[in-house]
Write an enzyme that holds these catalytic residues in place. Structure first.
Site, PDB file in Angstrom:
ATOM      1  N   SER A 139       2.352   2.262  10.081  1.00 11.99           N
ATOM      2  CA  SER A 139       3.556   1.903  10.827  1.00 11.99           C
ATOM      3  C   SER A 139       3.569   2.678  12.136  1.00 11.99           C
ATOM      4  O   SER A 139       3.063   3.813  12.196  1.00 11.99           O
ATOM      5  CB  SER A 139       4.809   2.266  10.025  1.00 11.99           C
ATOM      6  OG  SER A 139       5.958   2.156  10.845  1.00 11.99           O
ATOM      7  N   TYR A 152       9.914   8.502   5.625  1.00 15.15           N
ATOM      8  CA  TYR A 152       9.103   7.284   5.790  1.00 15.15           C
ATOM      9  C   TYR A 152       8.011   7.522   6.830  1.00 15.15           C
ATOM     10  O   TYR A 152       6.828   7.241   6.581  1.00 15.15           O
ATOM     11  CB  TYR A 152      10.008   6.122   6.209  1.00 15.15           C
ATOM     12  CG  TYR A 152       9.241   4.856   6.510  1.00 15.15           C
ATOM     13  CD1 TYR A 152       8.655   4.110   5.486  1.00 15.15           C
ATOM     14  CD2 TYR A 152       9.085   4.404   7.821  1.00 15.15           C
ATOM     15  CE1 TYR A 152       7.941   2.954   5.760  1.00 15.15           C
ATOM     16  CE2 TYR A 152       8.379   3.252   8.098  1.00 15.15           C
ATOM     17  CZ  TYR A 152       7.808   2.531   7.063  1.00 15.15           C
ATOM     18  OH  TYR A 152       7.088   1.383   7.336  1.00 15.15           O
TER      19      TYR A 152
HETATM   20  N1  LIG Z   1       8.605  -4.970   8.309  1.00 14.94           N
HETATM   21  C1  LIG Z   1       8.306  -4.109   9.257  1.00 14.94           C
HETATM   22  O1  LIG Z   1       8.875  -4.135  10.373  1.00 14.94           O
HETATM   23  C2  LIG Z   1       7.240  -3.070   9.048  1.00 14.94           C
HETATM   24  C3  LIG Z   1       6.866  -2.277  10.145  1.00 14.94           C
HETATM   25  C4  LIG Z   1       5.883  -1.320   9.969  1.00 14.94           C
HETATM   26  C5  LIG Z   1       5.279  -1.170   8.739  1.00 14.94           C
HETATM   27  N2  LIG Z   1       5.668  -1.947   7.678  1.00 14.94           N
HETATM   28  C6  LIG Z   1       5.003  -1.748   6.406  1.00 14.94           C
HETATM   29  O2  LIG Z   1       4.512  -2.987   5.956  1.00 14.94           O
HETATM   30  C7  LIG Z   1       4.345  -2.929   4.533  1.00 14.94           C
HETATM   31  C8  LIG Z   1       4.863  -4.227   3.923  1.00 14.94           C
HETATM   32  O3  LIG Z   1       6.256  -4.294   4.144  1.00 14.94           O
HETATM   33  P1  LIG Z   1       7.010  -5.653   4.479  1.00 14.94           P
HETATM   34  O4  LIG Z   1       7.515  -5.548   5.859  1.00 14.94           O
HETATM   35  O5  LIG Z   1       6.182  -6.811   4.089  1.00 14.94           O
HETATM   36  O6  LIG Z   1       8.283  -5.457   3.545  1.00 14.94           O
HETATM   37  P2  LIG Z   1       8.783  -6.209   2.211  1.00 14.94           P
HETATM   38  O7  LIG Z   1       8.894  -7.663   2.476  1.00 14.94           O
HETATM   39  O8  LIG Z   1       9.958  -5.440   1.775  1.00 14.94           O
HETATM   40  O9  LIG Z   1       7.574  -6.009   1.178  1.00 14.94           O
HETATM   41  C9  LIG Z   1       7.305  -4.757   0.621  1.00 14.94           C
HETATM   42  C10 LIG Z   1       6.371  -4.975  -0.555  1.00 14.94           C
HETATM   43  O10 LIG Z   1       6.039  -3.704  -1.107  1.00 14.94           O
HETATM   44  C11 LIG Z   1       6.329  -3.735  -2.499  1.00 14.94           C
HETATM   45  N3  LIG Z   1       6.768  -2.437  -2.976  1.00 14.94           N
HETATM   46  C12 LIG Z   1       7.691  -1.614  -2.437  1.00 14.94           C
HETATM   47  N4  LIG Z   1       7.840  -0.537  -3.197  1.00 14.94           N
HETATM   48  C13 LIG Z   1       6.997  -0.680  -4.247  1.00 14.94           C
HETATM   49  C14 LIG Z   1       6.710   0.078  -5.388  1.00 14.94           C
HETATM   50  N5  LIG Z   1       7.330   1.229  -5.639  1.00 14.94           N
HETATM   51  N6  LIG Z   1       5.787  -0.386  -6.274  1.00 14.94           N
HETATM   52  C15 LIG Z   1       5.154  -1.545  -6.054  1.00 14.94           C
HETATM   53  N7  LIG Z   1       5.383  -2.330  -4.994  1.00 14.94           N
HETATM   54  C16 LIG Z   1       6.307  -1.897  -4.105  1.00 14.94           C
HETATM   55  C17 LIG Z   1       7.443  -4.743  -2.658  1.00 14.94           C
HETATM   56  O11 LIG Z   1       7.449  -5.180  -4.001  1.00 14.94           O
HETATM   57  P3  LIG Z   1       8.783  -5.835  -4.681  1.00 14.94           P
HETATM   58  O12 LIG Z   1       9.395  -6.708  -3.629  1.00 14.94           O
HETATM   59  O13 LIG Z   1       8.212  -6.639  -5.805  1.00 14.94           O
HETATM   60  O14 LIG Z   1       9.659  -4.714  -5.055  1.00 14.94           O
HETATM   61  C18 LIG Z   1       7.018  -5.800  -1.663  1.00 14.94           C
HETATM   62  O15 LIG Z   1       6.048  -6.656  -2.227  1.00 14.94           O
HETATM   63  C19 LIG Z   1       5.059  -1.666   4.076  1.00 14.94           C
HETATM   64  O16 LIG Z   1       4.105  -0.662   3.799  1.00 14.94           O
HETATM   65  C20 LIG Z   1       5.896  -1.265   5.275  1.00 14.94           C
HETATM   66  O17 LIG Z   1       6.113   0.114   5.336  1.00 14.94           O
HETATM   67  C21 LIG Z   1       6.627  -2.896   7.810  1.00 14.94           C
END
Ligand SMILES: NC(=O)c1ccc[n+]([C@@H]2O[C@H](COP(=O)([O-])OP(=O)(O)OC[C@H]3O[C@@H](n4cnc5c(N)ncnc54)[C@H](OP(=O)(O)O)[C@@H]3O)[C@@H](O)[C@H]2O)c1
Length: 253
Positions: A139, A152
């Site tokens: 991130s 985070y």
């Molecule tokens: N969205 C952004 O703007 C952004 C920016 C920078 C980095 N990121 C990173 O991108 C990655 C994906 O996030 P996203 O944006 O796609 O968000 P998201 O839609 O909330 O997806 C997060 C995923 O991670 C899983 N997860 C979270 N905690 C978990 C745990 N304890 N055990 C197993 N699975 C877990 C969730 O599973 P469940 O839904 O089944 O709980 C979900 O499949 C993350 O690492 C996040 O930090 C996101």
């Protein structure tokens, strides 16, 4: 995405029940990979698995034993993992003093410890075969720091240096280590952490674009992919002109 290079490859994608991970699982499956999908929510995970023809393995990555078990199950069933997408992650927005022990531990376990355990589990086979691709979803928070996201940001900074160090450790042995450094992606991430994305820029990009950027970078052997690309600028300013960066950061947050 090159289906020639992915056909028959075994991929494990964490966080595949939502957002970037779901998009990555669909893309990999569409290109002919055999995909194992991990996430917590069994129903959403099963729905993405059905769309992608992959195998769902629900797992809470805050539990290190379950995390190790997840890797073991995929290796038992498929015999190998060619592509690991360490994407699962959870956020928290708010002052550090308002975080409970459990919240801090959950973020560190899911965002940092689990990717380390999974990489360690699949790496011996990759090294023996002389090929493997490890993707990490970091991130911009891990590069610049963000007010009221200290834990985070700390987990993502740790993940970034872990990936970089692992690349050094495996260099010349057929292993590609790629970190995606997204700024803002349009997923349920912000709603889940309990605070919406507060700015107008950088604009959120679709999850599919983030997944494509990571997977294309992994196939091309890139070390790092910033999304949007211009995010390399603040990263470079922070590294080369720290005083200027601090002034800008104090002013613009
Ligand atoms: N969205 C952004 O703007 C952004 C920016 C920078 C980095 N990121 C990173 O991108 C990655 C994906 O996030 P996203 O944006 O796609 O968000 P998201 O839609 O909330 O997806 C997060 C995923 O991670 C899983 N997860 C979270 N905690 C978990 C745990 N304890 N055990 C197993 N699975 C877990 C969730 O599973 P469940 O839904 O089944 O709980 C979900 O499949 C993350 O690492 C996040 O930090 C996101």
């Amino acid at each position: 995405m090159s289906s020639r290079r992915l056909a028959g490859a075994v991929a494990l994608v964490t966080g595949a029940s939502s957002g970037i991970g779901a998009a990555a699982a669909r893309r990999l499956a569409g290109a002919g990979a055999r995909v194992f999908l991990s996430g917590r929510d069994p129903d959403r995970l099963a729905a993405v698995a059905a769309q992608s023809g992959g195998t769902a393995i629900p797992c809470d990555l805050t539990d290190p034993d379950l995390t190790t078990e997840l890797a073991g199950r995929v290796l038992d069933v498929a015999g190998r993992v060619d592509i690991l997408v360490n994407n699962a992650g959870q956020g928290f927005a708010g002052p550090l003093t308002e975080m409970t022990d459990a919240q801090i531990q959950a973020l560190v376990a899911a965002n940092l410890t689990a990717p380390m355990l999974l990489a360690r589990a699949v790496l011996p086979g990759m090294l023996a075969r002389g090929s493997g691709r490890l993707g990490f979803v970091g991130s911009i928070a891990g590069r610049l720091g963000v007010r009221e996201e200290a834990v985070y940001a700390g987990t993502k900074a740790g993940l970034s240096v872990f990936a970089d160090s692992l690349r050094k450790e495996t260099t010349g042995r057929g292993i590609v280590v790629t970190e995606l450094v997204p700024a803002v992606v349009d997923t349920p991430f912000f709603a889940r952490r309990g605070r919406p994305y507060p700015r107008r820029r950088p604009r959120p990009v679709p999850a599919e674009r983030a997944a494509d950027a990571l997977l294309t970078g992994m196939l091309a052997g890139r070390h790092e992919v910033c999304l949007p690309r211009w995010m390399v600028l603040p990263i470079a300013v922070r590294a080369t002109l720290p005083a200027t960066y601090r002034r800008l950061s104090d002013r613009f947050g």
